[in-house]
Design a protein around this motif. Sequence first.
Motif, short mmCIF file in Angstrom:
data_model
loop_
_atom_site.label_atom_id
_atom_site.label_comp_id
_atom_site.label_asym_id
_atom_site.label_seq_id
_atom_site.Cartn_x
_atom_site.Cartn_y
_atom_site.Cartn_z
N ARG A 138 0.83 -1.21 0.00
CA ARG A 138 0.00 0.00 0.00
C ARG A 138 0.86 1.26 0.00
N GLU A 139 1.96 1.19 0.77
CA GLU A 139 2.77 2.38 0.97
C GLU A 139 3.39 2.91 -0.33
N LYS A 142 1.01 3.93 -5.28
CA LYS A 142 0.85 4.97 -6.30
C LYS A 142 2.14 5.17 -7.11
N ASN A 160 -10.20 -0.12 3.80
CA ASN A 160 -9.90 1.09 4.60
C ASN A 160 -8.82 1.96 3.95
N ASP A 161 -8.71 1.90 2.65
CA ASP A 161 -7.70 2.70 1.94
C ASP A 161 -8.36 3.33 0.72
N ALA A 162 -9.14 4.37 0.96
CA ALA A 162 -9.90 5.00 -0.12
C ALA A 162 -8.99 5.55 -1.20
N SER A 163 -7.87 6.15 -0.81
CA SER A 163 -6.97 6.72 -1.81
C SER A 163 -6.34 5.63 -2.67
N GLY A 164 -6.01 4.48 -2.05
CA GLY A 164 -5.47 3.35 -2.81
C GLY A 164 -6.49 2.79 -3.78
N GLN A 165 -7.76 2.70 -3.33
CA GLN A 165 -8.82 2.21 -4.21
C GLN A 165 -8.98 3.13 -5.42
N ILE A 166 -8.98 4.43 -5.17
CA ILE A 166 -9.12 5.40 -6.26
C ILE A 166 -7.95 5.29 -7.23
N ALA A 167 -6.75 5.13 -6.68
CA ALA A 167 -5.56 5.04 -7.54
C ALA A 167 -5.62 3.83 -8.46
N GLN A 170 -8.37 4.31 -11.15
CA GLN A 170 -7.90 5.24 -12.17
C GLN A 170 -6.88 4.57 -13.09
#
Length: 728
Positions: A138-139, A142, A160-167, A170
């Motif tokens: 995860r870290e 991106k 619990n990792d919304a930004s990871g899901q979005i990345a 995309q």
Amino acid sequence: MMVCGILFALLTSSKDGHSDDRDYLSRGVTNVIAPNSTPGPLNCSEDAFTVITSKQGKATVPLVVATKVESGRAVALGHEGFFSPHAMTNPSNQRLLANALTWISRKPLEGLRVGLLGYPNLAKPLTDAGAIPSLIKRENLKGVLSLCDAICMTQDALDNDASGQIAVIQFVKSGHGLLVAGPGWGWLVTHAGKDLLADQGANRMLVPYGITFEDGNVDGPFSPNGASSPLLNSSQALQVLSSGGLSIDDAATATASVQRSLAHQSTHSKDSLMIYQLAEKEPGKGIPTAKDPITSAKPFSKLKEWLDYKRFGEQVPKEVQPAPSANEFPGPVAQSAKRIDRVIEVNTSVPEWHSTGMYAAPGEVVLVTVPDFAAKSELGVRIGAHTDTLWDLEKWPRFPSISTYKPIRQEFTQIASPFGGLIYIEVPYGCTLGRFQITVSHGVMAPLYISGSTSEDEWKKMLADTGAPWAEIQGKLVCLTVPIESARKVRNAAALTEYWDEMMQDCYDFYAAPHRPRPERYCPDVEISAGYMHSGYPIMTHIDVADTMCSLFKLRGKSWTWGFYHEMGHNFQQDAWTWEGCGEVTNNLFSLYGSEKLNAVTPKLYGDAHPAMAPEKALKRLAKYLTDGVSYEKWNSDPFLALTFFSKLRESFGWEPFTKLFTEFRNAPAKELPKNDQEKRDQFVIRFSRIVGKNLGPYMQAWGIPTTSDARSVVSELPSWMPPDWPK
């Protein structure tokens, strides 16, 4: 009917826009496997399409689903075990992985850059296939996405990792690939209190594109067969189902698809309201009864029950109303029955269910009051002893889930059930609160006989005064939950509890087992989740044996008790002495033992305990087995043939060697216990031979039961033994 036939023909014969993609993904794939895994279903909706199917009863359900994600592509599978080392020995699994990766990436497998997120076991098969896998976290997610052509991840890798899901989404939208796997039921087990749709990372990412991981499990075969059916797409299934005219199997498939879709809708949605209306038009109007059960022939009744269950779960106690089927089962409360309050003393050194002698009327709120110190201590309150759920069965003679549980987290707890039921206080193991009083308010008195505490006169008065449809008879070691009609046939409750306690004590003695800190329970039901009876807490039986449970005449007879002993034997089975083929055998050792101890059935009369164990039948079965040629596969597929192997030992050596064997295993250090079936068989021949002072190696070989030469050599100095009546 003609309209339905035309509609279904059009749907099944026309191109769904995915034929070429489906053909590509399934080329060279016949039957995939997932050894030692229990896959879960997926929901396929909107523009997603099914690639591999599985079975749930009569229904065909999606197991592998694919979809377009704008310029990218995604494939989801119902278990990560499809690409385990064992699974990848199967050519179809190898082909499925290659097809999926080349389809989602639109690039050759050779040199394909694949990021592995929470899926490290894929590294070797990918390398073997020529791809270039890399483990990512995860870290650094991106930062490394630009170095990948596709991502492979487990269903929970981005919880619990919304930004990871979005990345990742995309990344896929921009023309790359995503492969994600896992069983929804497994996620729920490890994420108690969480919502599969709202909280699981994979679902949050894929639900807009027509894929969701769902609860439940599926059976094989896992293949592309039937994958093009429109009934597998929940966006189309309701349209076809509502037109009618489907076969039972197709109706089951469509019903399962619609149910998966309803999991993500309000019970007041347009689809839900239509289902309620259509259920009203089916025979029985969506109300299950023993005489007119709900089956796949009533698809909208099945869907109505599921919607009702969902609605019940969303209601606060004051909103709960009596379910229409409650009068059928578990039964009505007499209109004249008084609502009372009762103070119950709870001894928390006794875990699990504590009977209160109270019954909750359907749809009525019950109040449970505990002292301040007992709040938030993992206590709970349950309404209804019938905890078996019937969702996976073809026939529902009652509502599929009628037991309600609520944790006690404050001084005052309200609970209500649409079906009503006996009220229990549940105590967790290891609770150290000691004894204290709990008040149960607004319930109906339900007869509760407690041996050593309740007099026969008190018992008879309770039976005469109650308005509850169920009662309980509790000894020191066993508690019976029975319909009130059966309870009223009990002439001597003290003698009845003495029998059941004697049976239970014999079980403890035979298996050399320490007493459990709570009584065992038996409970009859109009339908149970598996079999005619099944083990557990409670042990469940069909309703027609309730009178037998309460009849000393039958219990002390010679031919009524096998099933009771059989299921209790299951509750005491130990893995160390139950090898392959013995799951329905070593539990029956207690069926024979109990029949001897409690029913005076000697080995010569074993046929009275069970017809299959009559000596003449057992010898005839053994002789045929030997004549046909011994086969361990045949041995471990015939429980009564296998039981004869053990009964011959009992006839010559008695029951004491078995108890000594169980004691040895129970006291053995963990490092000495067998770790696989071969070690179990080897340890059996060594330990039992030493206990009886005879070499049983030749006996096991005569049966074709595999043991190693090393194990047989350990006991080779003992005198060889064979049964005196062994067929010549």
